[in-house]
Design a protein around this motif. Structure first.
Motif, PDB file in Angstrom:
ATOM      1  N   ILE A 157      40.464 -28.722 -27.709  1.00  9.03           N
ATOM      2  CA  ILE A 157      40.480 -29.710 -26.627  1.00  9.03           C
ATOM      3  C   ILE A 157      39.148 -29.707 -25.873  1.00  9.03           C
ATOM      4  N   GLN A 158      38.579 -28.532 -25.642  1.00  4.63           N
ATOM      5  CA  GLN A 158      37.302 -28.456 -24.958  1.00  4.63           C
ATOM      6  C   GLN A 158      36.181 -29.040 -25.811  1.00  4.63           C
ATOM      7  N   THR A 159      36.241 -28.811 -27.123  1.00 10.16           N
ATOM      8  CA  THR A 159      35.234 -29.399 -28.006  1.00 10.16           C
ATOM      9  C   THR A 159      35.349 -30.917 -28.018  1.00 10.16           C
ATOM     10  N   GLY A 160      36.595 -31.434 -28.028  1.00 13.80           N
ATOM     11  CA  GLY A 160      36.783 -32.876 -27.936  1.00 13.80           C
ATOM     12  C   GLY A 160      36.258 -33.432 -26.622  1.00 13.80           C
ATOM     13  N   GLY A 161      36.487 -32.710 -25.525  1.00 12.05           N
ATOM     14  CA  GLY A 161      35.947 -33.143 -24.240  1.00 12.05           C
ATOM     15  C   GLY A 161      34.435 -33.141 -24.219  1.00 12.05           C
ATOM     16  N   ASP A 162      33.813 -32.202 -24.930  1.00  9.95           N
ATOM     17  CA  ASP A 162      32.356 -32.153 -25.008  1.00  9.95           C
ATOM     18  C   ASP A 162      31.826 -33.348 -25.801  1.00  9.95           C
ATOM     19  N   LEU A 163      32.517 -33.724 -26.875  1.00 13.92           N
ATOM     20  CA  LEU A 163      32.112 -34.914 -27.623  1.00 13.92           C
ATOM     21  C   LEU A 163      32.245 -36.180 -26.775  1.00 13.92           C
ATOM     22  N   ILE A 164      33.316 -36.245 -25.998  1.00 15.55           N
ATOM     23  CA  ILE A 164      33.512 -37.402 -25.115  1.00 15.55           C
ATOM     24  C   ILE A 164      32.411 -37.469 -24.068  1.00 15.55           C
ATOM     25  N   ALA A 165      32.063 -36.322 -23.493  1.00 19.25           N
ATOM     26  CA  ALA A 165      30.999 -36.296 -22.484  1.00 19.25           C
ATOM     27  C   ALA A 165      29.668 -36.737 -23.067  1.00 19.25           C
ATOM     28  N   PHE A 166      29.402 -36.363 -24.301  1.00 18.08           N
ATOM     29  CA  PHE A 166      28.148 -36.776 -24.950  1.00 18.08           C
ATOM     30  C   PHE A 166      28.115 -38.288 -25.159  1.00 18.08           C
ATOM     31  N   GLY A 214      27.677 -40.102 -21.723  1.00 20.58           N
ATOM     32  CA  GLY A 214      26.490 -39.787 -20.948  1.00 20.58           C
ATOM     33  C   GLY A 214      26.724 -38.794 -19.834  1.00 20.58           C
ATOM     34  N   PHE A 215      27.789 -37.997 -19.938  1.00 18.81           N
ATOM     35  CA  PHE A 215      28.109 -37.007 -18.918  1.00 18.81           C
ATOM     36  C   PHE A 215      27.548 -35.622 -19.235  1.00 18.81           C
ATOM     37  N   LYS A 216      26.800 -35.482 -20.317  1.00 14.36           N
ATOM     38  CA  LYS A 216      26.263 -34.168 -20.665  1.00 14.36           C
ATOM     39  C   LYS A 216      25.206 -33.712 -19.667  1.00 14.36           C
ATOM     40  N   MET A 217      24.652 -34.659 -18.912  1.00 12.17           N
ATOM     41  CA  MET A 217      23.641 -34.290 -17.920  1.00 12.17           C
ATOM     42  C   MET A 217      24.260 -33.676 -16.666  1.00 12.17           C
ATOM     43  N   MET A 218      25.572 -33.822 -16.499  1.00  9.02           N
ATOM     44  CA  MET A 218      26.253 -33.294 -15.312  1.00  9.02           C
ATOM     45  C   MET A 218      27.255 -32.232 -15.760  1.00  9.02           C
ATOM     46  N   ASN A 219      27.047 -31.019 -15.335  1.00  7.50           N
ATOM     47  CA  ASN A 219      27.913 -29.911 -15.703  1.00  7.50           C
ATOM     48  C   ASN A 219      28.531 -29.293 -14.448  1.00  7.50           C
ATOM     49  N   VAL A 220      29.694 -28.704 -14.641  1.00  5.29           N
ATOM     50  CA  VAL A 220      30.372 -27.970 -13.575  1.00  5.29           C
ATOM     51  C   VAL A 220      30.626 -26.559 -14.076  1.00  5.29           C
ATOM     52  N   VAL A 221      30.858 -25.638 -13.168  1.00  2.00           N
ATOM     53  CA  VAL A 221      31.094 -24.240 -13.517  1.00  2.00           C
ATOM     54  C   VAL A 221      32.588 -24.021 -13.706  1.00  2.00           C
ATOM     55  N   ASP A 222      32.948 -23.520 -14.882  1.00  6.47           N
ATOM     56  CA  ASP A 222      34.346 -23.200 -15.162  1.00  6.47           C
ATOM     57  C   ASP A 222      34.717 -21.927 -14.409  1.00  6.47           C
ATOM     58  N   PRO A 223      35.691 -21.975 -13.481  1.00  9.34           N
ATOM     59  CA  PRO A 223      36.043 -20.763 -12.716  1.00  9.34           C
ATOM     60  C   PRO A 223      36.681 -19.680 -13.567  1.00  9.34           C
ATOM     61  N   LEU A 224      37.219 -20.029 -14.742  1.00  9.81           N
ATOM     62  CA  LEU A 224      37.870 -19.032 -15.587  1.00  9.81           C
ATOM     63  C   LEU A 224      36.872 -18.225 -16.404  1.00  9.81           C
ATOM     64  N   GLY A 232      33.190 -18.788 -16.033  1.00  8.28           N
ATOM     65  CA  GLY A 232      31.891 -18.711 -15.396  1.00  8.28           C
ATOM     66  C   GLY A 232      30.805 -19.467 -16.114  1.00  8.28           C
ATOM     67  N   LEU A 233      31.165 -20.225 -17.163  1.00  5.07           N
ATOM     68  CA  LEU A 233      30.195 -20.989 -17.936  1.00  5.07           C
ATOM     69  C   LEU A 233      30.105 -22.416 -17.415  1.00  5.07           C
ATOM     70  N   GLN A 234      28.966 -23.047 -17.687  1.00  5.32           N
ATOM     71  CA  GLN A 234      28.778 -24.444 -17.305  1.00  5.32           C
ATOM     72  C   GLN A 234      29.312 -25.352 -18.399  1.00  5.32           C
ATOM     73  N   GLU A 235      30.167 -26.270 -18.013  1.00 10.69           N
ATOM     74  CA  GLU A 235      30.775 -27.199 -18.950  1.00 10.69           C
ATOM     75  C   GLU A 235      30.703 -28.602 -18.366  1.00 10.69           C
ATOM     76  N   SER A 236      30.864 -29.579 -19.239  1.00 14.75           N
ATOM     77  CA  SER A 236      30.840 -30.965 -18.790  1.00 14.75           C
ATOM     78  C   SER A 236      32.107 -31.287 -18.005  1.00 14.75           C
ATOM     79  N   ILE A 237      32.049 -32.381 -17.284  1.00 10.69           N
ATOM     80  CA  ILE A 237      33.179 -32.754 -16.424  1.00 10.69           C
ATOM     81  C   ILE A 237      34.415 -33.062 -17.265  1.00 10.69           C
ATOM     82  N   THR A 238      34.229 -33.832 -18.332  1.00 14.07           N
ATOM     83  CA  THR A 238      35.378 -34.195 -19.164  1.00 14.07           C
ATOM     84  C   THR A 238      35.970 -32.977 -19.868  1.00 14.07           C
ATOM     85  N   THR A 239      35.127 -32.028 -20.254  1.00  8.56           N
ATOM     86  CA  THR A 239      35.636 -30.813 -20.902  1.00  8.56           C
ATOM     87  C   THR A 239      36.557 -30.043 -19.973  1.00  8.56           C
ATOM     88  N   GLN A 240      36.103 -29.833 -18.746  1.00  8.02           N
ATOM     89  CA  GLN A 240      36.912 -29.100 -17.773  1.00  8.02           C
ATOM     90  C   GLN A 240      38.168 -29.873 -17.393  1.00  8.02           C
TER      91      GLN A 240
END
Length: 262
Positions: free
Chosen positions: A95-104, A107-117, A119-127
């Motif tokens: 599901i996270q990989t699919g969200g990363d493809l969607i973000a790409f 055009g959301f790959k330029m904006m990342n958020v920190v996953d609290p679980l 601590g890594l930076q992930e795209s908005i759609t992935t999280q």
């Protein structure tokens, strides 16, 4: 006279049960996540051990006599927890990989958020898709199926009885390969629609070269992507439901393969 009614076999039996519950629970998703404080996880292990021990326990004869054998047994329990946790992690990784493809695509790959679980930076759609899938997983009692796999391990794999068999490795490789298949299925509606948008923008750029297609394309792709993202929620609920319906059988097959030759 033993005034405390101390029975070493009873204590060893409880410790074997506690080892199995604690090492497995600490590695399962949701139960062993970094967001849950360690004291709460330790209390959960003690409560589960006390609840399961009268009904599911190991005989004291399985307790090793040498400290080196105890270390080997604990390592085997650790590997068992990793095996059971990997199957559920594969679903959320897809599901996270699919969200990363969607973000790409959006055009959301330029904006990342920190996953609290993690601590890594992930795209908005992935999280966002991860949190939605976790809510669906818990709402249809996916965590109870994980505990069911824990109880099945008491019947199939004794302490120190884990075997890394070719069948077990083949099953893990198969389920890991499904990460990319499921990720593409989740992201395919948005990939297709954004491709059509890009194709339309390309024709527009050929017919009206004076238009700034790049500036115009960003809001269009985001709007279309958000519109079709609502369809992805339905797909995720279907995939998670289907995964959980097969989770009991999947964990049983893995434990049977890890139990070695009968």
């Amino acid at each position: 006279m033993d005034i405390f009614n101390f029975n070493p076999e009873t204590v060893f039996s409880f410790w074997l049960t506690f080892f199995r519950v604690s090492l497995v629970v600490f590695l399962l998703p949701f139960f062993g996540g970094e967001a849950m404080p360690v004291p709460i996880k330790a209390a959960l292990c003690i409560v589960l051990s006390l609840a399961l021990w009268p009904h599911l326990s190991f005989d004291a004869q399985y307790f090793p006599e040498h400290p080196a054998q105890i270390a080997v047994m604990i390592m085997g329990e650790l590997v068992l927890g990793l095996i059971l946790g990997l199957i559920v992690h594969f679903l959320f990784a897809a599901i996270q990989t699919g969200g990363d493809l969607i973000a790409f695509q959006m055009g959301f790959k330029m904006m990342n958020v920190v996953d609290p679980l993690t601590g890594l930076q992930e795209s908005i759609t992935t999280q966002f898709l991860y949190m939605c899938s976790m809510l669906v997983f818990l709402s249809i009692n996916g965590h109870l199926y994980m505990l069911m796999g824990l109880t099945q391990s008491f019947d199939l794999i004794p302490p120190g009885g884990l075997f890394i068999t070719p069948e077990l490795i083949n099953q893990i490789i198969y389920y890991s390969s499904q990460i990319f298949v499921l990720a593409f299925k989740i992201a395919s509606p948005i990939i297709a629609t954004v491709f059509l948008v890009n194709l339309g923008l390309a024709f527009m750029a050929r017919t009206a070269p004076q238009m700034n297609v790049l500036l115009l394309g960003f809001p269009i792709k985001i709007a279309v992507g958000l519109l079709f993202l609502s369809l992805v929620f339905q797909l995720i609920s279907l995939y998670v439901s289907g995964f959980i319906s097969d989770l009991g059988g999947t964990m049983y097959n893995l434990l049977r393969a890890a139990a070695g030759p009968s």
